[in-house]
Design an enzyme around this catalytic site. Structure first.
Site, mmCIF file in Angstrom:
data_model
loop_
_atom_site.group_PDB
_atom_site.id
_atom_site.type_symbol
_atom_site.label_atom_id
_atom_site.label_comp_id
_atom_site.label_asym_id
_atom_site.label_seq_id
_atom_site.Cartn_x
_atom_site.Cartn_y
_atom_site.Cartn_z
ATOM 1 N N LEU A 165 -4.886 -9.420 17.693
ATOM 2 C CA LEU A 165 -5.404 -9.086 18.925
ATOM 3 C C LEU A 165 -6.821 -9.581 19.269
ATOM 4 O O LEU A 165 -7.157 -10.229 20.203
ATOM 5 C CB LEU A 165 -5.522 -7.495 19.202
ATOM 6 C CG LEU A 165 -6.023 -7.086 20.387
ATOM 7 C CD1 LEU A 165 -4.991 -7.415 21.226
ATOM 8 C CD2 LEU A 165 -6.099 -5.381 20.590
ATOM 9 N N GLU A 166 -7.606 -9.779 18.047
ATOM 10 C CA GLU A 166 -9.028 -10.408 18.238
ATOM 11 C C GLU A 166 -9.269 -11.200 16.978
ATOM 12 O O GLU A 166 -8.522 -10.925 15.965
ATOM 13 C CB GLU A 166 -10.121 -9.368 18.286
ATOM 14 C CG GLU A 166 -9.961 -8.246 17.489
ATOM 15 C CD GLU A 166 -10.755 -6.925 17.666
ATOM 16 O OE1 GLU A 166 -11.177 -6.697 18.753
ATOM 17 O OE2 GLU A 166 -11.140 -6.292 16.797
ATOM 18 N N HIS A 168 0.773 -1.346 -0.085
ATOM 19 C CA HIS A 168 0.270 0.020 -0.037
ATOM 20 C C HIS A 168 0.929 1.335 -0.107
ATOM 21 O O HIS A 168 0.272 2.368 0.202
ATOM 22 C CB HIS A 168 -1.054 0.054 1.086
ATOM 23 C CG HIS A 168 -2.096 -0.935 1.064
ATOM 24 N ND1 HIS A 168 -2.836 -1.360 2.135
ATOM 25 C CD2 HIS A 168 -2.457 -1.726 -0.022
ATOM 26 C CE1 HIS A 168 -3.744 -2.381 1.837
ATOM 27 N NE2 HIS A 168 -3.663 -2.592 0.451
ATOM 28 N N CYS A 181 5.861 11.467 -8.466
ATOM 29 C CA CYS A 181 5.666 12.501 -9.473
ATOM 30 C C CYS A 181 4.372 12.339 -9.925
ATOM 31 O O CYS A 181 4.064 11.222 -10.812
ATOM 32 C CB CYS A 181 6.838 12.509 -10.286
ATOM 33 S SG CYS A 181 6.653 13.720 -11.737
HETATM 34 C C1 BJW Z 1 -3.488 -5.735 17.092
HETATM 35 C C2 BJW Z 1 -3.120 -5.100 17.858
HETATM 36 C C3 BJW Z 1 -2.077 -5.360 18.509
HETATM 37 C C4 BJW Z 1 -4.890 -3.965 17.105
HETATM 38 N N1 BJW Z 1 -1.621 -6.786 18.132
HETATM 39 N N2 BJW Z 1 -3.185 -6.953 16.648
HETATM 40 C C5 BJW Z 1 -13.202 -7.324 -3.557
HETATM 41 C C6 BJW Z 1 -11.801 -7.896 -4.388
HETATM 42 C C7 BJW Z 1 -10.921 -6.666 -4.769
HETATM 43 C C8 BJW Z 1 -11.107 -5.397 -4.362
HETATM 44 C C9 BJW Z 1 -12.032 -4.884 -3.570
HETATM 45 C C10 BJW Z 1 -13.399 -5.803 -3.437
HETATM 46 N N3 BJW Z 1 -14.106 -5.323 -2.539
HETATM 47 C C11 BJW Z 1 -13.684 -3.921 -2.505
HETATM 48 C C12 BJW Z 1 -12.663 -3.929 -3.090
HETATM 49 C C13 BJW Z 1 -11.884 -2.506 -3.357
HETATM 50 C C14 BJW Z 1 -11.193 -1.998 -2.185
HETATM 51 C C15 BJW Z 1 -11.596 -2.606 -0.810
HETATM 52 O O1 BJW Z 1 -11.040 -3.645 -0.242
HETATM 53 N N4 BJW Z 1 -12.697 -2.153 -0.166
HETATM 54 C C16 BJW Z 1 -13.024 -2.704 1.261
HETATM 55 C C17 BJW Z 1 -13.206 -1.590 2.078
HETATM 56 C C18 BJW Z 1 -14.351 -3.427 0.878
HETATM 57 N N5 BJW Z 1 -9.712 -2.232 -2.376
HETATM 58 C C19 BJW Z 1 -8.938 -1.442 -2.908
HETATM 59 O O2 BJW Z 1 -9.663 -0.522 -3.628
HETATM 60 C C20 BJW Z 1 -7.546 -1.866 -3.092
HETATM 61 N N6 BJW Z 1 -7.121 -1.816 -4.788
HETATM 62 C C21 BJW Z 1 -7.677 -2.643 -5.576
HETATM 63 O O3 BJW Z 1 -8.600 -3.718 -5.070
HETATM 64 O O4 BJW Z 1 -7.248 -2.439 -6.828
HETATM 65 C C22 BJW Z 1 -7.959 -3.440 -7.574
HETATM 66 C C23 BJW Z 1 -7.494 -4.947 -7.535
HETATM 67 C C24 BJW Z 1 -8.391 -6.038 -7.840
HETATM 68 C C25 BJW Z 1 -8.015 -7.418 -7.748
HETATM 69 C C26 BJW Z 1 -6.611 -7.649 -7.589
HETATM 70 C C27 BJW Z 1 -5.693 -6.766 -7.263
HETATM 71 C C28 BJW Z 1 -6.218 -5.380 -7.173
HETATM 72 C C29 BJW Z 1 -6.647 -0.796 -2.610
HETATM 73 C C30 BJW Z 1 -6.727 -0.592 -1.105
HETATM 74 C C31 BJW Z 1 -5.848 0.620 -0.498
HETATM 75 C C32 BJW Z 1 -5.856 0.330 0.916
HETATM 76 N N7 BJW Z 1 -5.443 1.789 1.398
HETATM 77 C C33 BJW Z 1 -5.266 2.009 2.916
HETATM 78 C C34 BJW Z 1 -5.047 3.387 3.309
HETATM 79 C C35 BJW Z 1 -3.670 3.832 2.458
HETATM 80 C C36 BJW Z 1 -2.546 3.634 3.284
HETATM 81 C C37 BJW Z 1 -2.486 4.496 4.564
HETATM 82 O O5 BJW Z 1 -3.005 5.739 4.485
HETATM 83 O O6 BJW Z 1 -2.005 4.079 5.592
HETATM 84 O O7 BJW Z 1 -4.308 1.149 3.563
HETATM 85 S S1 BJW Z 1 -6.916 1.812 3.806
HETATM 86 C C38 BJW Z 1 -6.329 1.013 5.388
HETATM 87 O O8 BJW Z 1 -6.692 -0.159 5.169
HETATM 88 C C39 BJW Z 1 -4.632 0.945 4.895
HETATM 89 C C40 BJW Z 1 -4.430 -0.232 5.337
HETATM 90 O O9 BJW Z 1 -3.200 -0.977 4.913
HETATM 91 C C41 BJW Z 1 -5.736 -1.052 5.131
HETATM 92 C C42 BJW Z 1 -5.557 -2.377 5.824
HETATM 93 O O10 BJW Z 1 -6.094 -1.814 7.282
HETATM 94 P P1 BJW Z 1 -5.489 -2.956 8.566
HETATM 95 O O11 BJW Z 1 -3.915 -2.887 8.332
HETATM 96 O O12 BJW Z 1 -6.177 -4.343 8.267
HETATM 97 O O13 BJW Z 1 -5.835 -2.105 9.783
HETATM 98 P P2 BJW Z 1 -7.460 -2.465 10.582
HETATM 99 O O14 BJW Z 1 -7.330 -1.043 11.317
HETATM 100 O O15 BJW Z 1 -8.452 -2.560 9.798
HETATM 101 O O16 BJW Z 1 -6.864 -3.722 11.545
HETATM 102 C C43 BJW Z 1 -6.125 -3.828 12.672
HETATM 103 C C44 BJW Z 1 -6.083 -5.083 13.345
HETATM 104 O O17 BJW Z 1 -5.304 -5.334 14.088
HETATM 105 C C45 BJW Z 1 -7.538 -5.114 13.999
HETATM 106 O O18 BJW Z 1 -8.014 -6.690 13.756
HETATM 107 C C46 BJW Z 1 -6.968 -5.058 15.595
HETATM 108 O O19 BJW Z 1 -7.803 -5.972 16.177
HETATM 109 C C47 BJW Z 1 -5.479 -5.673 15.343
HETATM 110 N N8 BJW Z 1 -4.863 -5.086 16.452
HETATM 111 N N9 BJW Z 1 -3.898 -3.855 17.946
HETATM 112 C C48 BJW Z 1 -2.247 -7.564 17.125
HETATM 113 N N10 BJW Z 1 -1.293 -4.832 19.721
#
Ligand code: BJW
Length: 242
Positions: free
Chosen positions: A207-208, A113, A121
């Site tokens: 975590l969960e 990501h 650019c």
């Molecule tokens: C702990 C803890 C501790 C807490 N110890 N654990 C179906 C198929 C394909 C795509 C889609 C689809 N349906 C929809 C889509 C499109 C979309 C998508 O997924 N939308 C959903 C919301 C439904 N996806 C996209 O648009 C992606 N691109 C794409 O799909 O291109 C086309 C494609 C198609 C097919 C193949 C390939 C490509 C792009 C996604 C871009 C995500 N961007 C972000 C923001 C930018 C980065 C930033 O600003 O930092 O990325 S969104 C945000 O979520 C960020 C993260 O990387 C991402 C994931 O979040 P993450 O890391 O899981 O965090 P949390 O907060 O959700 O979870 C944290 C976990 O940690 C929790 O469970 C806690 O319990 C746990 N935790 N403390 C251990 N101490």
């Protein structure tokens, strides 16, 4: 788990692994999406509508990473030790844009990501190391244009980085480990099924229970700084026993 020393391992990490280093997750109650509208700050449309707002959002997160005392934790370091010691490939695919895995010692790493400490650019797509704020006046080193830079971040609707290499690794890994991710964002949320269909043993350390926890062969719940070092010790015991 029927894993031999040398079998390829793929590790996926998310925001939860950096939580105990002081960085917010996204979807927890105190997470980033509780304070910011993702449509405004994490989509190409949001950037077109209000680039200053998006730049400020990432500038603040970049400053937190570079100016506050944010350090890699025991989970980041344990994954680096696994990469150094395991007698086969360990590929780390992170959804995180922080640099805590690198600073923890990991080298075989894909930031699917994007990266907070890089800028892109808008004209040429070239990517540069960038530790300062990006402003509406920042000049792109590639095009020379003022206002020609964006954060090197994959927003919703954009293609994640190095997907071919990731899919190849999902097809060949014998162990897939998902750490600190809620399993809400695709394509990363689908990796467990791809690895599983290709015959890998799949493990969740979170975590969960994540939204896809039932898809894993094994799920262990607790803080990453406790679970990840213990799990790495368990894997390295395979090497010692061989
Ligand atoms: C702990 C803890 C501790 C807490 N110890 N654990 C179906 C198929 C394909 C795509 C889609 C689809 N349906 C929809 C889509 C499109 C979309 C998508 O997924 N939308 C959903 C919301 C439904 N996806 C996209 O648009 C992606 N691109 C794409 O799909 O291109 C086309 C494609 C198609 C097919 C193949 C390939 C490509 C792009 C996604 C871009 C995500 N961007 C972000 C923001 C930018 C980065 C930033 O600003 O930092 O990325 S969104 C945000 O979520 C960020 C993260 O990387 C991402 C994931 O979040 P993450 O890391 O899981 O965090 P949390 O907060 O959700 O979870 C944290 C976990 O940690 C929790 O469970 C806690 O319990 C746990 N935790 N403390 C251990 N101490």
């Amino acid at each position: 788990m029927n894993l031999k020393p040398g079998d390829p391992i793929l590790v996926l990490t998310g925001a939860g692994i950096s939580k105990e280093s002081g960085l917010d997750t996204f979807r927890d109650a105190d997470g980033i999406w509780a304070k910011h509208d993702l449509a405004d700050v994490a989509t190409p449309d949001g950037f077109r509508r209000n680039p200053a707002l998006v730049l400020d959002f990432y500038n603040a997160r970049r400053r937190q990473l570079t100016e506050q005392d944010v350090q890699p934790n025991a989970a980041h370091r344990a994954l680096a030790a696994l990469e150094r010691t395991w007698p086969g490939e360990v590929l780390l695919v992170t959804q995180n844009i922080d640099d805590l895995h690198e600073r923890g010692g990991s080298a075989n790493l894909i930031h699917m990501h994007g990266e907070l400490l890089k800028a892109r650019c808008l004209d040429t797509g070239s990517v540069f190391d960038w530790r300062d704020d990006i402003t509406l006046d920042s000049r792109s080193p590639a095009s020379g244009q003022s206002g020609g830079l964006r954060p090197h971040i994959v927003w919703f609707g954009e293609m994640p980085i190095e997907m071919d290499r990731i899919y190849d690794a999902l097809m060949t890994c014998r162990l897939f480990v998902s750490i600190g991710t809620s399993g809400h964002v695709y394509p990363a949320a689908g990796f467990v099924q791809q690895a599983s269909m290709a015959g890998a043993w799949t493990v969740e350390l979170n975590l969960e229970a994540s939204s896809g926890h039932g898809l894993f062969d094994e799920a262990i719940h607790g803080p990453a700084t406790e679970l990840v070092p213990a799990f790495v010790d368990r894997l390295l015991a395979h090497v010692d026993a061989a």
